[in-house]
Design a protein around this motif. Structure first.
Motif, short mmCIF file in Angstrom:
data_model
loop_
_atom_site.label_atom_id
_atom_site.label_comp_id
_atom_site.label_asym_id
_atom_site.label_seq_id
_atom_site.Cartn_x
_atom_site.Cartn_y
_atom_site.Cartn_z
N UNK A 138 -20.45 -26.48 -112.82
CA UNK A 138 -21.68 -26.67 -112.04
C UNK A 138 -21.78 -28.13 -111.64
N UNK A 139 -22.39 -28.38 -110.49
CA UNK A 139 -22.69 -29.74 -110.08
C UNK A 139 -24.01 -30.14 -110.73
N UNK A 140 -24.02 -31.32 -111.35
CA UNK A 140 -25.20 -31.78 -112.08
C UNK A 140 -25.53 -33.22 -111.68
N UNK A 141 -26.75 -33.64 -111.99
CA UNK A 141 -27.18 -35.00 -111.69
C UNK A 141 -27.29 -35.79 -112.99
N UNK A 142 -26.48 -36.84 -113.08
CA UNK A 142 -26.52 -37.77 -114.21
C UNK A 142 -26.79 -39.15 -113.63
#
Length: 171
Positions: A138-142
């Protein structure tokens, strides 16, 4: 009338090419990583050790964890530049590959989700990991610098529930 229809179709096709290319390049990166991943050695090839995590270009190996006969190998890929070009805020592609320790074969069916605890101590709601050519991801925001904890919950093909933990410190 036929000429207008042909011209309209050509224009629509031409407009769709940049979007298709962007989607394919993002997907291609995932496919290239997923293919043969179970045989991938994380030594040499310009890889370097960084605080217990293996870094190779824009790919970070978060490590391995074994739970009840399944080995999980987790990675993060920096996709911030590509995503921002498309107007998206995600910064990383999180991916995890599962392998049956008895057979050495990849486990590619079942369900997996991730909860992310950020540097602020807040834990996200579960994010479903999609099956993708040899891994779940999954693409995630960090976005914030600091330490992130990843808790992966699975119910793979054998129906058993397992949990895996990984961590990452980003700038």
């Amino acid at each position: 009338m036929k000429a207008i229809t042909v011209i309209a179709a050509a224009v629509l096709f031409g407009l769709s090419l940049p979007l298709s290319a962007a989607a394919m390049s993002h997907e291609k990166g995932e496919l290239e990583h997923g293919q043969g991943h179970e045989k991938m050695e994380h030594q040499g090839h310009g890889a370097m050790e960084h605080g217990g995590m293996m870094m190779e270009g824009d790919m970070v190996m978060l490590g391995e964890s074994t739970e009840n006969g399944i080995k999980a190998m987790a990675h993060l890929k920096d996709v911030k530049a590509a995503m921002s070009k498309m107007g998206m805020t995600e910064t990383h592609h999180f991916m995890v590959m599962f392998m049956d320790t008895a057979t050495g074969k990849p486990v590619e069916s079942g369900m997996a989700a991730i909860k992310i605890k950020g540097p602020d101590g807040m834990k996200s709601e579960p994010i479903k990991l999609m099956g993708m050519e040899g891994h779940f991801g999954a693409d995630v925001t960090l976005a914030a610098p600091g330490r992130y904890e990843f808790e992966i919950g699975t119910k793979l093909a054998d129906g058993k529930k397992r949990n895996f933990q990984f961590e990452y410190s980003g700038n």
